[in-house]
Write a protein that holds these residues in place. Structure first.
Motif, PDB file in Angstrom:
ATOM      1  N   ALA A   1      -2.495 -16.045 -14.659  1.00 36.91           N
ATOM      2  CA  ALA A   1      -1.144 -16.538 -14.959  1.00 36.91           C
ATOM      3  C   ALA A   1      -0.486 -17.172 -13.738  1.00 36.91           C
ATOM      4  N   GLY A   2      -1.179 -17.170 -12.602  1.00 38.86           N
ATOM      5  CA  GLY A   2      -0.629 -17.781 -11.400  1.00 38.86           C
ATOM      6  C   GLY A   2       0.228 -16.854 -10.560  1.00 38.86           C
ATOM      7  N   LEU A   3       0.109 -15.546 -10.780  1.00 43.51           N
ATOM      8  CA  LEU A   3       0.870 -14.566 -10.015  1.00 43.51           C
ATOM      9  C   LEU A   3      -0.008 -13.967  -8.926  1.00 43.51           C
ATOM     10  N   GLU A   4       0.582 -13.727  -7.770  1.00 40.88           N
ATOM     11  CA  GLU A   4      -0.154 -13.161  -6.644  1.00 40.88           C
ATOM     12  C   GLU A   4       0.245 -11.703  -6.451  1.00 40.88           C
ATOM     13  N   LEU A   5      -0.739 -10.812  -6.415  1.00 46.77           N
ATOM     14  CA  LEU A   5      -0.478  -9.384  -6.219  1.00 46.77           C
ATOM     15  C   LEU A   5       0.002  -9.150  -4.792  1.00 46.77           C
ATOM     16  N   GLN A   6       1.129  -8.430  -4.671  1.00 49.91           N
ATOM     17  CA  GLN A   6       1.715  -8.151  -3.365  1.00 49.91           C
ATOM     18  C   GLN A   6       1.634  -6.662  -2.992  1.00 49.91           C
ATOM     19  N   ARG A   7       1.993  -5.793  -3.915  1.00 49.73           N
ATOM     20  CA  ARG A   7       1.995  -4.361  -3.629  1.00 49.73           C
ATOM     21  C   ARG A   7       1.677  -3.573  -4.896  1.00 49.73           C
ATOM     22  N   SER A   8       1.288  -2.325  -4.693  1.00 49.79           N
ATOM     23  CA  SER A   8       1.075  -1.435  -5.820  1.00 49.79           C
ATOM     24  C   SER A   8       1.486  -0.022  -5.426  1.00 49.79           C
ATOM     25  N   SER A   9       1.739   0.800  -6.425  1.00 49.09           N
ATOM     26  CA  SER A   9       2.100   2.193  -6.176  1.00 49.09           C
ATOM     27  C   SER A   9       1.721   3.026  -7.387  1.00 49.09           C
ATOM     28  N   GLY A  10       1.299   4.255  -7.134  1.00 51.32           N
ATOM     29  CA  GLY A  10       1.059   5.179  -8.217  1.00 51.32           C
ATOM     30  C   GLY A  10       2.287   6.023  -8.471  1.00 51.32           C
ATOM     31  N   LEU A  11       2.347   6.619  -9.657  1.00 51.15           N
ATOM     32  CA  LEU A  11       3.390   7.570 -10.013  1.00 51.15           C
ATOM     33  C   LEU A  11       2.700   8.862 -10.434  1.00 51.15           C
ATOM     34  N   GLU A  12       2.911   9.922  -9.676  1.00 54.26           N
ATOM     35  CA  GLU A  12       2.246  11.194  -9.958  1.00 54.26           C
ATOM     36  C   GLU A  12       3.226  12.219 -10.495  1.00 54.26           C
ATOM     37  N   TYR A  13       2.734  13.045 -11.419  1.00 57.34           N
ATOM     38  CA  TYR A  13       3.537  14.135 -11.981  1.00 57.34           C
ATOM     39  C   TYR A  13       2.936  15.467 -11.565  1.00 57.34           C
ATOM     40  N   ASN A  14       3.784  16.349 -11.043  1.00 62.65           N
ATOM     41  CA  ASN A  14       3.358  17.692 -10.678  1.00 62.65           C
ATOM     42  C   ASN A  14       3.838  18.656 -11.764  1.00 62.65           C
ATOM     43  N   PRO A  15       2.918  19.209 -12.564  1.00 59.41           N
ATOM     44  CA  PRO A  15       3.352  20.075 -13.670  1.00 59.41           C
ATOM     45  C   PRO A  15       3.971  21.392 -13.209  1.00 59.41           C
ATOM     46  N   LEU A  16       3.714  21.783 -11.976  1.00 61.24           N
ATOM     47  CA  LEU A  16       4.294  23.028 -11.461  1.00 61.24           C
ATOM     48  C   LEU A  16       5.761  22.845 -11.087  1.00 61.24           C
ATOM     49  N   THR A  17       6.051  21.754 -10.386  1.00 61.16           N
ATOM     50  CA  THR A  17       7.443  21.489  -9.990  1.00 61.16           C
ATOM     51  C   THR A  17       8.180  20.663 -11.034  1.00 61.16           C
ATOM     52  N   ARG A  18       7.405  20.082 -11.979  1.00 63.40           N
ATOM     53  CA  ARG A  18       7.966  19.198 -13.007  1.00 63.40           C
ATOM     54  C   ARG A  18       8.696  18.007 -12.392  1.00 63.40           C
ATOM     55  N   ARG A  19       8.124  17.502 -11.342  1.00 63.58           N
ATOM     56  CA  ARG A  19       8.713  16.350 -10.646  1.00 63.58           C
ATOM     57  C   ARG A  19       7.694  15.225 -10.507  1.00 63.58           C
ATOM     58  N   TYR A  20       8.234  13.999 -10.464  1.00 62.79           N
ATOM     59  CA  TYR A  20       7.414  12.825 -10.229  1.00 62.79           C
ATOM     60  C   TYR A  20       7.611  12.352  -8.789  1.00 62.79           C
ATOM     61  N   ARG A  21       6.597  11.669  -8.269  1.00 63.12           N
ATOM     62  CA  ARG A  21       6.729  11.079  -6.943  1.00 63.12           C
ATOM     63  C   ARG A  21       5.867   9.826  -6.860  1.00 63.12           C
ATOM     64  N   LEU A  22       6.251   8.910  -5.979  1.00 54.84           N
ATOM     65  CA  LEU A  22       5.417   7.746  -5.712  1.00 54.84           C
ATOM     66  C   LEU A  22       4.243   8.179  -4.849  1.00 54.84           C
ATOM     67  N   SER A  23       3.071   7.568  -5.047  1.00 52.65           N
ATOM     68  CA  SER A  23       1.911   7.900  -4.240  1.00 52.65           C
ATOM     69  C   SER A  23       0.975   6.699  -4.195  1.00 52.65           C
ATOM     70  N   ALA A  24      -0.072   6.836  -3.410  1.00 52.83           N
ATOM     71  CA  ALA A  24      -1.078   5.775  -3.330  1.00 52.83           C
ATOM     72  C   ALA A  24      -2.107   5.898  -4.443  1.00 52.83           C
ATOM     73  N   ASP A  25      -2.028   6.951  -5.227  1.00 50.54           N
ATOM     74  CA  ASP A  25      -2.992   7.201  -6.292  1.00 50.54           C
ATOM     75  C   ASP A  25      -2.602   6.457  -7.561  1.00 50.54           C
ATOM     76  N   THR A  26      -3.339   5.414  -7.898  1.00 47.43           N
ATOM     77  CA  THR A  26      -3.064   4.614  -9.103  1.00 47.43           C
ATOM     78  C   THR A  26      -3.987   5.016 -10.250  1.00 47.43           C
ATOM     79  N   GLY A  27      -4.542   6.229 -10.174  1.00 48.29           N
ATOM     80  CA  GLY A  27      -5.505   6.677 -11.172  1.00 48.29           C
ATOM     81  C   GLY A  27      -4.931   6.895 -12.552  1.00 48.29           C
ATOM     82  N   VAL A  28      -3.620   7.158 -12.650  1.00 49.40           N
ATOM     83  CA  VAL A  28      -2.994   7.377 -13.952  1.00 49.40           C
ATOM     84  C   VAL A  28      -1.862   6.358 -14.126  1.00 49.40           C
ATOM     85  N   ASN A  29      -0.652   6.718 -13.844  1.00 46.51           N
ATOM     86  CA  ASN A  29       0.472   5.771 -13.933  1.00 46.51           C
ATOM     87  C   ASN A  29       0.538   4.928 -12.659  1.00 46.51           C
TER      88      ASN A  29
END
Length: 237
Positions: free
Chosen positions: A199-227
């Motif tokens: 589509a003519g778009l250039e990738l600049q950055r990426s980030s993963g979103l991780e969920y911790n079921p124990l703390t029930r909190r989300y955080r940004l991470s380098a892991d793009t394995g899920v979200n």
């Protein structure tokens, strides 16, 4: 250019049935409310929103669109689920959110109508719900100005994401309603990256979103394995 048929009626019905729950912080859309501050700050850190003209594709009940408007952007949210848009409009009215409008129109149709109009385009948690995600990516690339940013978020397709996003989130933890996601429609970053390049778009950055079921909190991470989220840019002319 217009492909109004790029919609799954069963997906529209699914979200329409839950439309009245969009702004219930403890309801079916609670995870979106939980990740919204993270994705908002990530977007704003890359493309400062104040004073920008922003398009939110697949805006649903307006969770991200409303937040971006409150950051000082002029925001248009579009979706094909009319019930969700009615909820979004009502919330904006009740909350007196400035600089925020909504339209029921397909991304492809708006791209034919207003090419190159927006400083940035967001398309979050939407690509995995349409028959032709590449068509949405092309529309977003057409809608953004040269030099402008396009942000996507979706769910990876691999054994880990199946266990975490479908089995875990839908059946074990009940974070989202069962049947929210179809594994075959999830997108690997390599696939989304290919759509963007075509589509003519250039990738600049990426980030993963991780969920911790124990703390029930989300955080940004380098892991793009899920979200994961990606920031792309249309080259300046």
């Amino acid at each position: 250019m217009t492909t109004a048929a790029n919609v799954d009626e069963s997906e529209l019905a699914k979200f329409s049935a839950l439309a009245h729950r969009w702004w219930d912080l403890t309801g079916e859309f609670a995870p979106l409310h939980a990740i919204n501050p993270l994705r908002l700050e990530w977007i704003d850190g890359i493309c400062p929103l104040a004073g920008q003209r922003i398009l939110d594709v697949g805006c649903g009940g307006g969770i991200l669109a409303d937040a971006m408007a409150r950051k000082g952007a002029e925001v248009l949210g579009i979706d094909l689920a009319e019930k969700s848009l009615k909820v979004a409009k009502l919330h904006a009215l009740e909350a007196q959110t400035p600089r925020l409008t909504y339209r029921c129109i397909a991304a492809e149709a708006l791209a034919a109508e207003q090419p190159g109009r927006f400083d940035a385009v967001t398309c979050m948690e939407m690509l995995e719900h349409v028959p032709d995600p590449a068509s949405i990516v092309r529309a977003c690339a057409t809608l953004v100005k040269p030099g402008g940013w396009v942000f996507f978020s979706t769910i990876n397709r691999n054994p880990k994401s199946f266990l975490m996003a479908i089995v875990g989130a839908e059946y074990l933890l009940n974070l989202v309603p069962r049947g929210t996601h179809e594994y075959a429609r999830l997108l690997r970053p390599s696939e989304l990256g290919r759509f963007c390049r075509k589509a003519g778009l250039e990738l600049q950055r990426s980030s993963g979103l991780e969920y911790n079921p124990l703390t029930r909190r989300y955080r940004l991470s380098a892991d793009t394995g899920v979200n994961y989220m990606i920031a792309t840019r249309r080259p300046a002319e």
